[in-house]
Design an enzyme around this catalytic site. Structure first.
Site, PDB file in Angstrom:
ATOM      1  N   LYS A   9      23.440  52.529 -22.428  1.00 20.42           N
ATOM      2  CA  LYS A   9      23.736  53.940 -22.193  1.00 20.42           C
ATOM      3  C   LYS A   9      22.856  54.514 -21.071  1.00 20.42           C
ATOM      4  CE  LYS A   9      25.096  54.753 -27.064  1.00 20.42           C
ATOM      5  NZ  LYS A   9      24.770  55.576 -28.259  1.00 20.42           N
ATOM      6  N   TYR A  49      34.717  57.427 -28.018  1.00 21.46           N
ATOM      7  CA  TYR A  49      34.078  58.031 -29.197  1.00 21.46           C
ATOM      8  C   TYR A  49      35.062  58.850 -30.030  1.00 21.46           C
ATOM      9  CZ  TYR A  49      29.334  56.594 -27.833  1.00 21.46           C
ATOM     10  OH  TYR A  49      28.191  55.855 -27.549  1.00 21.46           O
ATOM     11  N   PHE A  57      27.922  66.867 -32.956  1.00 16.77           N
ATOM     12  CA  PHE A  57      27.258  66.259 -31.801  1.00 16.77           C
ATOM     13  C   PHE A  57      28.236  65.686 -30.780  1.00 16.77           C
ATOM     14  CE2 PHE A  57      27.543  63.002 -35.149  1.00 16.77           C
ATOM     15  CZ  PHE A  57      28.131  61.943 -34.467  1.00 16.77           C
ATOM     16  N   ARG A  85      24.895  44.207 -33.754  1.00 18.15           N
ATOM     17  CA  ARG A  85      24.474  45.412 -34.493  1.00 18.15           C
ATOM     18  C   ARG A  85      23.051  45.227 -35.032  1.00 18.15           C
ATOM     19  NH1 ARG A  85      27.483  50.259 -34.422  1.00 18.15           N
ATOM     20  NH2 ARG A  85      26.958  50.619 -36.602  1.00 18.15           N
ATOM     21  N   ARG A 102      16.688  49.533 -30.564  1.00 19.78           N
ATOM     22  CA  ARG A 102      16.379  50.946 -30.851  1.00 19.78           C
ATOM     23  C   ARG A 102      15.023  51.101 -31.529  1.00 19.78           C
ATOM     24  NH1 ARG A 102      22.471  52.196 -33.142  1.00 19.78           N
ATOM     25  NH2 ARG A 102      23.460  52.798 -31.176  1.00 19.78           N
ATOM     26  N   ASN A 112      19.694  56.842 -27.966  1.00 20.16           N
ATOM     27  CA  ASN A 112      19.424  55.576 -28.666  1.00 20.16           C
ATOM     28  C   ASN A 112      19.836  54.329 -27.889  1.00 20.16           C
ATOM     29  OD1 ASN A 112      22.140  55.757 -29.005  1.00 20.16           O
ATOM     30  ND2 ASN A 112      22.108  55.815 -31.250  1.00 20.16           N
ATOM     31  N   HIS A 115      25.035  50.848 -27.203  1.00 21.21           N
ATOM     32  CA  HIS A 115      26.185  50.892 -28.108  1.00 21.21           C
ATOM     33  C   HIS A 115      26.635  49.480 -28.426  1.00 21.21           C
ATOM     34  CE1 HIS A 115      30.190  51.827 -29.733  1.00 21.21           C
ATOM     35  NE2 HIS A 115      30.604  50.812 -28.999  1.00 21.21           N
ATOM     36  N   GLU A 126      37.775  48.852 -28.062  1.00 23.13           N
ATOM     37  CA  GLU A 126      36.787  49.266 -27.066  1.00 23.13           C
ATOM     38  C   GLU A 126      36.752  48.304 -25.872  1.00 23.13           C
ATOM     39  OE1 GLU A 126      33.182  49.550 -29.362  1.00 23.13           O
ATOM     40  OE2 GLU A 126      33.889  51.308 -30.467  1.00 23.13           O
TER      41      GLU A 126
HETATM   42  P1  IDP Z   1      26.293  53.775 -33.718  1.00 22.89           P
HETATM   43  O1  IDP Z   1      26.090  53.967 -32.212  1.00 22.89           O
HETATM   44  O2  IDP Z   1      25.071  53.211 -34.355  1.00 22.89           O
HETATM   45  O3  IDP Z   1      27.553  53.021 -34.044  1.00 22.89           O
HETATM   46  P2  IDP Z   1      27.679  56.179 -34.598  1.00 22.89           P
HETATM   47  O4  IDP Z   1      27.531  56.799 -35.942  1.00 22.89           O
HETATM   48  O5  IDP Z   1      28.954  55.472 -34.291  1.00 22.89           O
HETATM   49  O6  IDP Z   1      26.415  55.233 -34.351  1.00 22.89           O
HETATM   50  O7  IDP Z   1      27.463  57.334 -33.536  1.00 22.89           O
HETATM   51  C1  IDP Z   1      27.773  57.119 -32.177  1.00 22.89           C
HETATM   52  C2  IDP Z   1      26.681  57.692 -31.319  1.00 22.89           C
HETATM   53  O8  IDP Z   1      26.667  59.121 -31.474  1.00 22.89           O
HETATM   54  C3  IDP Z   1      25.254  57.275 -31.693  1.00 22.89           C
HETATM   55  O9  IDP Z   1      24.897  56.030 -31.153  1.00 22.89           O
HETATM   56  C4  IDP Z   1      24.447  58.397 -31.104  1.00 22.89           C
HETATM   57  O10 IDP Z   1      24.321  58.241 -29.677  1.00 22.89           O
HETATM   58  C5  IDP Z   1      25.337  59.591 -31.369  1.00 22.89           C
HETATM   59  N1  IDP Z   1      25.014  60.266 -32.634  1.00 22.89           N
HETATM   60  C6  IDP Z   1      25.336  59.881 -33.879  1.00 22.89           C
HETATM   61  N2  IDP Z   1      24.879  60.754 -34.809  1.00 22.89           N
HETATM   62  C7  IDP Z   1      24.249  61.704 -34.089  1.00 22.89           C
HETATM   63  C8  IDP Z   1      23.546  62.893 -34.469  1.00 22.89           C
HETATM   64  O11 IDP Z   1      23.411  63.238 -35.651  1.00 22.89           O
HETATM   65  N3  IDP Z   1      23.018  63.648 -33.450  1.00 22.89           N
HETATM   66  C9  IDP Z   1      23.129  63.298 -32.129  1.00 22.89           C
HETATM   67  N4  IDP Z   1      23.783  62.190 -31.735  1.00 22.89           N
HETATM   68  C10 IDP Z   1      24.327  61.400 -32.704  1.00 22.89           C
HETATM   69 MG    MG Z   2      29.519  53.550 -33.797  1.00 22.73          MG
END
Ligand code: IDP
Ligand code: MG
Length: 149
Positions: A9, A49, A57, A85, A102, A112, A115, A126
């Site tokens: 990212k 997304y 968010f 993962r 991370r 973070n 992805h 994707e």
């Molecule tokens: P993942 O990337 O671990 O699969 P997901 O729940 O799919 O996590 O969320 C996608 C992305 O959205 C996260 O990697 C992060 O960048 C962002 N994200 C998820 N939850 C939050 C939040 O509570 N606040 C801000 N950004 C969030």
């Molecule tokens: Mg995800």
């Protein structure tokens, strides 16, 4: 054999961690099937997304992923989705195990770094969003003949 989509990212690019992050996947034994550097459009970000559309968010997530060019890659290997993962760590870097990307480099959930697709359906969807079939490469890895001709 599985394939999965990995994104470095914008924060990974800005912080100069592209090589380090790609190396994590290489060292884990995954094989690179595709790799590119690109700017993500608003439309692509929203598609990628889509499961998060409507969440509080979502807008900031789309702004984040479109804020600077990213690295997109497809890696493959046995159980590649789960292996990646695990290498990436939990969504919130505070909860991510040290030793994960991370867990080692992240501090906040909104930055973070990386992805990884979360399942086979997501991976297929994707990968197709980011790569055309001709950009995906299949090849056998070997060592000896790449050290001496
Ligand atoms: P993942 O990337 O671990 O699969 P997901 O729940 O799919 O996590 O969320 C996608 C992305 O959205 C996260 O990697 C992060 O960048 C962002 N994200 C998820 N939850 C939050 C939040 O509570 N606040 C801000 N950004 C969030
Ligand atoms: Mg995800």
């Amino acid at each position: 054999m599985e394939r999965t989509l990995i994104l470095v990212k914008p924060d990974g690019v800005q912080r100069g961690l592209v090589g380090e992050i790609i190396a994590r996947f290489e060292r884990r034994g995954l094989q690179i099937a595709a790799l590119k550097f690109l700017s993500v459009s608003n439309a692509l970000a929203e598609q990628h997304y889509q499961e998060h559309a409507g969440k509080p968010f979502f807008r900031s997530l789309v702004d984040y992923i479109t804020s600077c060019p990213i690295v997109a890659m497809v890696v493959e290997g046995p159980k590649a989705i789960d292996v990646c993962r695990a290498a990436i760590g939990a969504t919130d870097p505070l909860a991510a195990t040290p030793g994960s990307i991370r867990g080692d480099y992240g501090a906040t959930i909104g930055r973070n770094l990386v992805h990884g697709s979360d399942g086979p359906q997501a991976a297929a969807r994707e990968i197709e969003l980011f790569f055309s079939p001709s950009e995906l490469h299949q090849y056998d890895r070997s060592l000896t003949r790449w050290i001496a001709e």
